[in-house]
Design an enzyme around this catalytic site. Structure first.
Site, PDB file in Angstrom:
ATOM      1  N   LYS A  69      23.726  26.111-149.424  1.00  0.00           N
ATOM      2  CA  LYS A  69      22.615  25.510-149.606  1.00  0.00           C
ATOM      3  C   LYS A  69      21.810  27.588-150.358  1.00  0.00           C
ATOM      4  O   LYS A  69      21.672  28.482-148.749  1.00  0.00           O
ATOM      5  CB  LYS A  69      22.041  25.269-148.685  1.00  0.00           C
ATOM      6  CG  LYS A  69      20.784  24.502-148.719  1.00  0.00           C
ATOM      7  CD  LYS A  69      19.826  23.396-149.584  1.00  0.00           C
ATOM      8  CE  LYS A  69      18.920  23.460-150.288  1.00  0.00           C
ATOM      9  NZ  LYS A  69      18.756  24.240-151.823  1.00  0.00           N
ATOM     10  N   LYS A  93      20.777  30.948-141.588  1.00  0.00           N
ATOM     11  CA  LYS A  93      19.509  29.792-141.332  1.00  0.00           C
ATOM     12  C   LYS A  93      19.678  28.560-141.242  1.00  0.00           C
ATOM     13  O   LYS A  93      18.748  27.886-140.301  1.00  0.00           O
ATOM     14  CB  LYS A  93      18.944  30.539-142.357  1.00  0.00           C
ATOM     15  CG  LYS A  93      16.885  30.722-142.612  1.00  0.00           C
ATOM     16  CD  LYS A  93      16.680  30.914-143.604  1.00  0.00           C
ATOM     17  CE  LYS A  93      16.555  32.558-144.559  1.00  0.00           C
ATOM     18  NZ  LYS A  93      16.236  32.664-145.915  1.00  0.00           N
ATOM     19  N   LYS A 105      23.570  31.618-152.112  1.00  0.00           N
ATOM     20  CA  LYS A 105      23.061  32.828-153.344  1.00  0.00           C
ATOM     21  C   LYS A 105      22.734  32.276-153.946  1.00  0.00           C
ATOM     22  O   LYS A 105      24.666  32.662-154.469  1.00  0.00           O
ATOM     23  CB  LYS A 105      22.158  34.007-152.337  1.00  0.00           C
ATOM     24  CG  LYS A 105      20.818  34.437-152.401  1.00  0.00           C
ATOM     25  CD  LYS A 105      19.299  33.548-151.788  1.00  0.00           C
ATOM     26  CE  LYS A 105      18.457  34.177-151.685  1.00  0.00           C
ATOM     27  NZ  LYS A 105      17.782  33.700-150.612  1.00  0.00           N
ATOM     28  N   THR A 189       7.357  28.278-146.808  1.00  0.00           N
ATOM     29  CA  THR A 189       8.059  29.140-145.972  1.00  0.00           C
ATOM     30  C   THR A 189       6.976  29.679-145.344  1.00  0.00           C
ATOM     31  O   THR A 189       7.163  29.714-144.363  1.00  0.00           O
ATOM     32  CB  THR A 189       8.499  30.544-147.418  1.00  0.00           C
ATOM     33  OG1 THR A 189       9.526  29.717-147.763  1.00  0.00           O
ATOM     34  CG2 THR A 189       8.915  31.529-146.479  1.00  0.00           C
ATOM     35  N   ASN A 218       3.562  33.917-153.222  1.00  0.00           N
ATOM     36  CA  ASN A 218       3.905  32.121-152.371  1.00  0.00           C
ATOM     37  C   ASN A 218       3.794  32.700-150.336  1.00  0.00           C
ATOM     38  O   ASN A 218       2.546  31.756-149.972  1.00  0.00           O
ATOM     39  CB  ASN A 218       5.617  31.421-153.103  1.00  0.00           C
ATOM     40  CG  ASN A 218       4.753  30.796-152.498  1.00  0.00           C
ATOM     41  OD1 ASN A 218       5.570  30.051-151.362  1.00  0.00           O
ATOM     42  ND2 ASN A 218       4.688  29.499-153.144  1.00  0.00           N
ATOM     43  N   SER A 346      13.117  22.207-147.879  1.00  0.00           N
ATOM     44  CA  SER A 346      14.257  21.867-149.043  1.00  0.00           C
ATOM     45  C   SER A 346      15.457  20.794-148.882  1.00  0.00           C
ATOM     46  O   SER A 346      15.437  19.813-149.070  1.00  0.00           O
ATOM     47  CB  SER A 346      15.307  23.331-149.401  1.00  0.00           C
ATOM     48  OG  SER A 346      14.411  23.681-150.863  1.00  0.00           O
TER      49      SER A 346
HETATM   50  N1  GLU Z   1      15.054  30.332-151.247  1.00  0.00           N
HETATM   51  C1  GLU Z   1      14.515  30.525-150.117  1.00  0.00           C
HETATM   52  C2  GLU Z   1      15.349  30.716-148.214  1.00  0.00           C
HETATM   53  O1  GLU Z   1      15.755  32.438-148.955  1.00  0.00           O
HETATM   54  C3  GLU Z   1      14.269  28.811-149.618  1.00  0.00           C
HETATM   55  C4  GLU Z   1      16.123  28.785-150.444  1.00  0.00           C
HETATM   56  C5  GLU Z   1      16.205  27.236-149.911  1.00  0.00           C
HETATM   57  O2  GLU Z   1      15.057  26.307-149.869  1.00  0.00           O
HETATM   58  O3  GLU Z   1      17.435  25.993-150.429  1.00  0.00           O
HETATM   59  O4  GLU Z   1      15.595  30.585-147.586  1.00  0.00           O
END
Ligand code: GLU
Length: 408
Positions: A69, A93, A105, A189, A218, A346
């Protein structure tokens, strides 16, 4: 591509955690390298008819706890080492928040600010076409990251349906609400960081807490408004071109009305223009790096005077700078906790898609607050028990959860 050269920082971090006896040797071995690194060349037809080849990546760091993810970024500085480091942080995370995911990623190496909307749509669709095989609601679920808007995510969802003939909204998160997105994902976020700060500063009157925020995208702009509405004294904000400062506190609603996405923030007349470097050096209680990585390095760390730093961006403090801040007793609320609100909502989006549910914004924020506040308190508790930084504590909790493979 040699995986040994990917994510030197991850390896150093894992080695130091093992040395401090916070994790075992096998944990380190398991997490040192990503499980899968995929590179693709995207053939973009520019509006003027010329062909341009853009390099793109998807890196799946870990799928031990569930599908990979993590977001996809569009940025000229995207490179495999950076994407691998970000994928590693995603694995941690999701584990820290106890979400049923691993970490991944992606990125495309180009500057979307120099491309038309039609070209960006094409890049988004080409990305999906290149990686559709390795993605899926139970394999790897991408999302927004730097410069990838809900509109872009919507194109990717459409393209996936087009390629596979199956319309599966759970293939990607961060979609526009009318295309299967969740209420509250756009603000998630910032909300996550805000809920942590409410816990952290619970004993202080907000008016007595001065805040400087680097980055008005954002996350930075929404967090600035949330803190301002609560009475925090937001004295400085910035964009990539400069910053604005007012010792008495800025009127953040007025800054937002100034439309910083079109007008440089330094032209706002409710404060004095200062440089981005000066913003990082302000004598404030709370510093919020909410732009890109590597904002605080060994070059400028000695200027930093804040007593608390919350990493809303991913990786804004280099390891060298972090050692110096730790020695000085500066409290750092680490990225894997501070910006985990995004991936948590998400998860709510993916869950709603799979179960065909629709939650209200209140439900989303309430659930988010509970999960984020719990993770913050658990991290604090482990940091006190082991007398280590919040980052080391968060890594320990996450890595203990990722655990070891079971022998059959
Ligand atoms: N890009 C965001 C992060 O670094 C969200 C990732 C997601 O929602 O999967 O956490």
């Amino acid at each position: 591509m040699k995986t040994e050269t990917l994510c030197v920082d991850c390896k150093e971090r894992l080695a130091s955690l093992e040395e401090k006896k916070l994790i075992g040797h096998e944990d380190r071995q398991l997490l040192e390298n990503p499980e899968r690194v995929i590179q693709a060349e995207l053939p973009l037809r520019r509006d003027d008819g010329t062909l341009e080849i853009l390099t793109a990546f998807r890196i799946q760091h870990s799928t031990k706890r569930g599908p990979a993810k993590g977001g996809i970024r569009f940025h000229q500085e995207v490179d495999p080492a950076e994407v691998a480091a970000l994928a590693f942080v995603m694995s941690l995370k999701t584990a820290l928040l106890d979400l049923p995911y691993g970490g991944g990623k992606g990125g495309v190496q180009f500057n979307p600010k120099e491309y038309s909307t039609a070209e960006i749509e094409q890049v988004s669709r080409l990305y999906m076409r290149a990686f559709a095989d390795v993605l899926g609601p139970h394999k790897d679920v991408p999302a927004p990251d730097v410069n990838t808007t809900p509109e872009i995510i919507g194109w990717m969802r459409d393209e996936y349906a087009h390629i596979t003939g199956k319309d599966e909204p759970a293939i990607i998160t961060g979609k526009p609400v009318e295309k299967g997105g969740s209420e509250g994902r756009g603000t998630a976020t910032a909300m996550g960081a805000y809920f942590i700060l409410k816990e952290r500063f619970a004993a202080q009157a907000p008016q007595e807490v001065s805040v400087a925020i680097q980055g008005f995208g954002n996350a930075g702009s929404i967090l600035a408004e949330l803190l301002y509405n609560d009475g925090f004294k937001v004295v400085a904000v910035s964009d990539s071109r400069g910053a604005i400062y007012n010792e008495e506190g800025l009127d953040i609603h007025a800054v937002a009305k100034h439309k910083p996405e079109r007008n440089p923030i330094s032209k706002f007349d409710g404060g004095s223009p200062i440089s981005n470097a000066a913003l990082l050096a302000l004598e404030v209680d709370l510093l919020v790096p909410a732009a890109l990585g590597d904002a605080i390095t060994t070059e400028n760390v000695t200027d930093v005077k804040a007593s608390v730093i919350i990493e809303v961006a991913n990786g804004p403090i280099t390891t060298g700078a972090e050692h110096i801040l730790d020695d000085r007793g500066v409290e750092i609320i680490p990225d894997l906790l501070a910006n985990a609100g995004g991936v948590t909502v998400s998860y709510f989006e993916w869950f709603q898609n799979i179960h065909n549910e629709r939650w209200t914004e209140e439900e989303v924020n309430q659930k988010l607050q509970g999960m984020i506040a719990d993770s913050y308190h658990r991290t604090k508790q482990i940091s006190q028990e082991h007398e280590v930084s919040l980052r080391d504590a968060a890594y320990k909790i996450a890595i203990d959860r990722i655990g070891m493979p079971k022998h059959s």
